[in-house]
Scaffold this active site. Structure first.
Site, PDB file in Angstrom:
ATOM      1  CD  GLN A  50      19.783 -15.334  -7.017  1.00  0.00           C
ATOM      2  OE1 GLN A  50      20.408 -16.204  -7.401  1.00  0.00           O
ATOM      3  NE2 GLN A  50      20.197 -14.598  -7.698  1.00  0.00           N
TER       4      GLN A  50
ATOM      5  CG  HIS B  63      24.299 -17.307  -8.552  1.00  0.00           C
ATOM      6  ND1 HIS B  63      25.401 -16.950  -9.317  1.00  0.00           N
ATOM      7  CD2 HIS B  63      23.493 -16.475  -9.073  1.00  0.00           C
ATOM      8  CE1 HIS B  63      25.467 -15.590  -9.517  1.00  0.00           C
ATOM      9  NE2 HIS B  63      24.271 -15.268  -9.570  1.00  0.00           N
TER      10      HIS B  63
ATOM     11  CD  GLU C 174      27.939 -19.184 -21.224  1.00  0.00           C
ATOM     12  OE1 GLU C 174      29.249 -17.789 -21.289  1.00  0.00           O
ATOM     13  OE2 GLU C 174      28.455 -19.821 -21.205  1.00  0.00           O
TER      14      GLU C 174
ATOM     15  CE1 TYR D 133      28.732 -26.183 -23.087  1.00  0.00           C
ATOM     16  CE2 TYR D 133      29.290 -27.942 -21.105  1.00  0.00           C
ATOM     17  CZ  TYR D 133      29.237 -27.787 -22.471  1.00  0.00           C
ATOM     18  OH  TYR D 133      28.261 -28.968 -23.735  1.00  0.00           O
TER      19      TYR D 133
ATOM     20  CE1 TYR E 143      25.271  -8.674 -12.309  1.00  0.00           C
ATOM     21  CE2 TYR E 143      26.961  -9.489 -11.623  1.00  0.00           C
ATOM     22  CZ  TYR E 143      25.716  -9.473 -12.578  1.00  0.00           C
ATOM     23  OH  TYR E 143      24.845 -10.333 -12.552  1.00  0.00           O
TER      24      TYR E 143
END
Length: 358
Positions: free
Chosen positions: A77, A137, A229, A239, A250
């Protein structure tokens, strides 16, 4: 335009009607146009995930490649990620990208000057530290208030990073324009790594937007299976990831984390179950689309649409989905000086959002 057409256009604009929208293609055949930034009334700077930076005339569709960003690792990613125009220095742009460093494959913040369609003085100004070699990520979006830069980094595929202030993974950073760390940051006295962190407990924030009208910082992040979110980001707040989550594993219908909410942890303003896989986010303040004004506009990757969130104060009270028939993963959103919303997709296309009567 005839008066009757104007009246019809205003009637359509009275509500967010999914059938009222079209995507007008500007250019195509790019390599995942990940970020876009305004240059002037006609031009946008565009990052492609493979490392190329180009300049797009969004009125004519002409696209010119400027540079191949050095040292980019387009793994998993990662790659060349966001670009944002500096409000602090003329013709200056900030970039986030992934590259190999002494601590792993990290998300970096760089800056450069755009001069006569050339990027010069390209400099890395902040190297995050996660210690990860995984290709997951990386984040990463950039935004600004009147004094500081904010940019996001995901948990790098290691859940425990979200609650660890001794890694930049799973955090939103706040820096001075030169990449140094403000002494007013909430964890400035907690060591070199923690000193850059503005908020933590994030999984993978790929949408980040500072609203100058309210001086509020909004973020949207990928949850696991369910549990994306929208968060209102406040100084030093936790958070929750991974100890709180609305998502599931998953591999089965098992809740991730200890609970959905917990005392001492900031709760999201909206949760998406099932996930939409969010990307870029803006809070639209323009006049071009009256029916979108003061709403959060979000790109969806997995469910391939533009997500429109109506706010009441700081709370999300309604959700609409437009351009679902386009069937493309919406990656980046930007607003031109004229108020047009331009968006890119992972298919390599860049579009202008338009009402169907135009």
């Amino acid at each position: 335009m005839k008066i009757v057409n104007i009246l019809l256009l205003l009637l359509v604009a009275s509500a967010v009607d999914a059938k009222a929208w079209q995507a007008h293609m500007i250019t195509s055949k790019l390599d995942v146009p990940w970020g876009m930034a305004v240059v002037d009334e006609q031009h946008l700077l565009v990052t492609e995930r493979n490392g190329r930076v180009g300049i797009l005339n969004h009125l004519s569709g002409q696209y010119k490649k400027l540079i191949h960003f050095p040292h980019v690792i387009a793994k998993g990613q990662g790659g060349l990620l966001d670009v944002a125009r500096s409000p602090f220095e003329a013709n200056t742009y900030y970039f986030t990208y992934s590259r190999d460093t002494s601590t792993g494959i990290e998300t970096l913040l760089a800056k450069a000057v755009l001069e006569e369609n050339k990027l010069i003085n390209l400099t890395d100004i902040f190297v995050t530290q996660s210690g990860s070699t995984l290709g997951q990520h990386f984040g990463s979006r950039i935004t600004f208030d009147k004094e500081y830069i904010y940019f996001s980094v995901g948990d790098r595929g290691m859940r425990s990073n979200g609650q660890n202030l001794q890694t930049h993974a799973g955090s939103i950073m706040r820096l001075n324009p030169d990449g140094s760390i403000p002494k007013s940051n909430p964890f400035f006295e907690h060591g070199e790594i923690a000193s850059a962190i503005w908020s933590y407990g994030h999984r993978n924030p790929q949408g980040l937007f500072h609203d100058g009208k309210t001086n509020q910082l909004w973020s949207i992040e990928h949850g696991p299976r369910g549990g994306d979110e929208i968060n209102l980001i406040l100084k030093g707040k936790n958070y929750g990831w991974p100890i709180t989550s609305h998502g599931k594993e998953y591999w089965g219908p098992v809740q991730v984390g200890q609970s959905e909410e917990m005392e001492g942890i900031a709760s999201p303003k909206k949760v998406y179950v099932p996930s939409i896989a969010p990307s870029s986010m803006i809070l639209y303040r323009g006049e071009r689309y009256p029916n979108l004004k003061n709403k959060l506009i979000i790109g969806s990757l997995k469910l391939a649409h533009i997500n429109v969130i109506t706010l009441s104060g700081n709370n999300a009270i309604d959700e609409q989905r437009i351009l679902q028939d386009l069937g493309e993963r919406v990656r980046s959103l930007v607003v031109t000086p004229a108020g047009d919303i331009i968006f890119s997709t992972d298919a390599g296309n860049i579009y202008r959002l338009a009402l169907s009567l135009e």
